[in-house]
Design a protein around this motif. Structure first.
Motif, PDB file in Angstrom:
ATOM      1  N   ILE A 157       2.966   4.094   2.285  1.00 42.56           N
ATOM      2  CA  ILE A 157       3.278   3.190   1.514  1.00 42.56           C
ATOM      3  C   ILE A 157       4.596   3.416   0.684  1.00 42.56           C
ATOM      4  O   ILE A 157       4.888   4.279  -0.013  1.00 42.56           O
ATOM      5  N   TYR A 171       3.470  -6.941  -9.916  1.00 47.01           N
ATOM      6  CA  TYR A 171       3.855  -5.598  -9.357  1.00 47.01           C
ATOM      7  C   TYR A 171       3.609  -4.422 -10.068  1.00 47.01           C
ATOM      8  O   TYR A 171       4.116  -4.171 -11.198  1.00 47.01           O
ATOM      9  N   ASN A 172       3.302  -3.199  -9.110  1.00 44.52           N
ATOM     10  CA  ASN A 172       3.406  -1.963  -9.838  1.00 44.52           C
ATOM     11  C   ASN A 172       4.397  -1.189  -9.331  1.00 44.52           C
ATOM     12  O   ASN A 172       4.307  -0.933  -8.102  1.00 44.52           O
ATOM     13  N   ASP A 175       3.081   2.732  -7.728  1.00 47.05           N
ATOM     14  CA  ASP A 175       2.544   2.690  -6.381  1.00 47.05           C
ATOM     15  C   ASP A 175       3.113   1.799  -5.511  1.00 47.05           C
ATOM     16  O   ASP A 175       2.605   1.886  -4.376  1.00 47.05           O
ATOM     17  N   ILE A 177       2.484  -1.511  -5.026  1.00 50.14           N
ATOM     18  CA  ILE A 177       1.607  -2.582  -4.675  1.00 50.14           C
ATOM     19  C   ILE A 177       1.515  -3.687  -5.578  1.00 50.14           C
ATOM     20  O   ILE A 177       1.765  -3.565  -6.889  1.00 50.14           O
ATOM     21  N   THR A 179      -0.430  -7.058  -6.679  1.00 47.15           N
ATOM     22  CA  THR A 179      -1.779  -7.576  -6.834  1.00 47.15           C
ATOM     23  C   THR A 179      -1.720  -8.927  -7.282  1.00 47.15           C
ATOM     24  O   THR A 179      -1.006  -9.203  -8.374  1.00 47.15           O
ATOM     25  N   ASN A 206      -3.755  -6.744   1.922  1.00 46.26           N
ATOM     26  CA  ASN A 206      -4.965  -6.157   2.086  1.00 46.26           C
ATOM     27  C   ASN A 206      -4.933  -4.936   3.247  1.00 46.26           C
ATOM     28  O   ASN A 206      -3.970  -4.409   3.245  1.00 46.26           O
ATOM     29  N   VAL A 238      -4.019  -7.483  -2.445  1.00 46.83           N
ATOM     30  CA  VAL A 238      -3.024  -6.337  -2.595  1.00 46.83           C
ATOM     31  C   VAL A 238      -1.954  -6.659  -1.463  1.00 46.83           C
ATOM     32  O   VAL A 238      -2.532  -6.783  -0.337  1.00 46.83           O
ATOM     33  N   PHE A 240       1.790  -4.862   0.212  1.00 49.64           N
ATOM     34  CA  PHE A 240       2.579  -3.650  -0.064  1.00 49.64           C
ATOM     35  C   PHE A 240       3.356  -3.529   1.400  1.00 49.64           C
ATOM     36  O   PHE A 240       2.910  -4.182   2.333  1.00 49.64           O
ATOM     37  N   ARG A 242       4.638  -0.784   4.187  1.00 48.86           N
ATOM     38  CA  ARG A 242       4.692   0.720   4.551  1.00 48.86           C
ATOM     39  C   ARG A 242       5.311   1.101   5.875  1.00 48.86           C
ATOM     40  O   ARG A 242       5.513   0.001   6.457  1.00 48.86           O
TER      41      ARG A 242
END
Length: 271
Positions: A157, A171-172, A175, A177, A179, A206, A238, A240, A242
């Protein structure tokens, strides 16, 4: 048979001192390397903190503007309530200058009473209690990759750690990701930059792929590729980006980030 030669005491001492000096030099080199690493980490942390302070200052400024609008609405409401029962010839001019046109038109009557007065006060109360949409009502984020991602492996990721915009706090930046804070249709865009490398990427919601890109930038080439997705996302899902194996090949090289171009990941709530 040749006679055995033994080292004198001073030769043994000299060898020992040389060995100790080489060990100390290696130790100092390791310490210097560790110190430099710690300085790099501290500089990166300081940059993140400075960007956070800037974003907080912007939010404070917006809140102060909203507060001034509220105070202005309350002032107008109080002035209208004070003048609702006053005759038209009693300083109507000052009322006209301090109230909206829709309100001053009602002062054409000598006195406002009964249902008409109650309706007007209710309308002013609604206006005073309402405010323009807050940034917290929106959902949107934009983040960049601050440093080069060294030879990422398959299914890794990607973390876009430099968070520029994050309305709704979905947003985080730790990590990588997002949500979703609410149901709806969202737009997502991601940009990848490579130099002497090739990689494929996926946008995942997801565990399902919704978009993918592939870029091969070899022979001293430097290139970027972008992907975009429009999809319905449920609250709590979620999202993201990758790296993934392309036809079983995991890719090669770094995902590049420097002053000439940075990979990014962004998204917003559409409806």
């Amino acid at each position: 048979m040749a006679p055995l030669k033994f080292m004198h005491v001073h030769e043994v001492v000299l060898c020992f001192l040389l060995f100790a000096f080489s060990c100390c030099s290696a130790s100092h080199a390791n310490e210097d390397s560790n110190v430099q690493f710690q300085i790099t980490i501290m500089q990166k942390t300081l940059t993140i903190l400075q960007e956070t302070v800037e974003r907080q200052n912007i939010r404070i400024s917006k809140l102060e503007n909203d507060n001034r609008r509220q105070e202005d609405n309350i002032r107008k409401l109080l002035m209208v309530i004070q003048n609702c029962g006053i005759e038209e010839n009693n300083d109507v001019k000052s009322v006209n200058e301090s109230t909206p046109t829709s309100i001053t038109e009602n002062h054409q009557n000598p006195q406002i009473r009964g249902p008409e007065r109650n309706s007007m006060i209710k309308r002013l109360l609604t206006q005073a209690s309402s405010s323009p949409p807050s940034s917290q009502d929106h959902v949107a984020f934009y983040a960049r990759m601050s440093i080069t991602e060294k030879v990422p492996s398959g299914h890794h990721i990607l973390v876009f750690d430099n968070v520029v915009t994050n309305f709704g706090n979905g947003y985080n930046g730790v990590d990588g990701i997002f949500t979703a804070p609410k149901d709806g249709v969202y737009v997502f865009i991601w940009v990848i930059r490579l130099h002497e490398a090739q990689h494929s990427t996926q946008l995942m919601i997801n565990n399902v792929e919704y978009g993918s890109t592939h870029l091969r930038a070899m022979n001293n080439d430097d290139g970027s590729v972008s992907g975009n997705v429009v999809a319905h996302v449920n609250k709590g899902d979620v999202v993201f980006v990758r790296v993934y194996p392309y036809n079983g090949y995991t890719g090669s090289g770094d995902i590049l980030s420097n002053i000439h171009g940075k990979p990014s990941f962004s998204g917003w709530f559409l409806q």
